[in-house]
Design an enzyme around this catalytic site. Sequence first.
Site, mmCIF file in Angstrom:
data_model
loop_
_atom_site.group_PDB
_atom_site.id
_atom_site.type_symbol
_atom_site.label_atom_id
_atom_site.label_comp_id
_atom_site.label_asym_id
_atom_site.label_seq_id
_atom_site.Cartn_x
_atom_site.Cartn_y
_atom_site.Cartn_z
ATOM 1 N N ARG A 186 -14.949 36.201 -56.026
ATOM 2 C CA ARG A 186 -13.560 36.615 -55.831
ATOM 3 C C ARG A 186 -12.711 35.499 -55.242
ATOM 4 O O ARG A 186 -13.163 34.735 -54.405
ATOM 5 C CB ARG A 186 -13.514 37.823 -54.890
ATOM 6 C CG ARG A 186 -12.104 38.382 -54.725
ATOM 7 C CD ARG A 186 -12.100 39.607 -53.864
ATOM 8 N NE ARG A 186 -11.809 39.239 -52.487
ATOM 9 C CZ ARG A 186 -11.601 40.119 -51.522
ATOM 10 N NH1 ARG A 186 -11.686 41.401 -51.759
ATOM 11 N NH2 ARG A 186 -11.346 39.717 -50.306
ATOM 12 N N CYS A 227 -8.773 35.416 -53.494
ATOM 13 C CA CYS A 227 -7.728 36.326 -53.013
ATOM 14 C C CYS A 227 -6.680 35.513 -52.268
ATOM 15 O O CYS A 227 -7.020 34.731 -51.378
ATOM 16 C CB CYS A 227 -8.347 37.374 -52.090
ATOM 17 S SG CYS A 227 -7.207 38.657 -51.555
#
Length: 127
Positions: free
Chosen positions: A103, A105
């Site tokens: 991920r 972010c």
Amino acid sequence: MLETIYTENAPKPIGPYAQAIKVGEFVYPAGQIGADPATGQLVEGSIKEQAKQALLNLSAVLEEAGSSLDQVVKTTCYLSTMENFQEFNEAFGEQFAGHEPARTCFAVQELPLKALCEIEVVAVVKK
């Protein structure tokens, strides 16, 4: 060969793009915000509610393409402010239920419809 993916169970695109493109064993959905598929409007509430809806939208698109959230290998998450990071993490973790894709972010200046978050994923097709 490219395959365009479309489902009524996710919001209609608000621009000239597909809900997802499937290429071989990979699915590349468009980013999703927390919009209700029936109305196209953002769900009311906090970033947790919007993140949950965004992931439900992504799940519907992935299912239509023969994949699922369990098959997600990479996510990119856009937040309207990093002040929502912890709450976003809680919603993200609940929806992925133990599956931890890679991920990225970060915060951006503004998102479509003034959303609090947008989530983009890359997934593989179920075998």
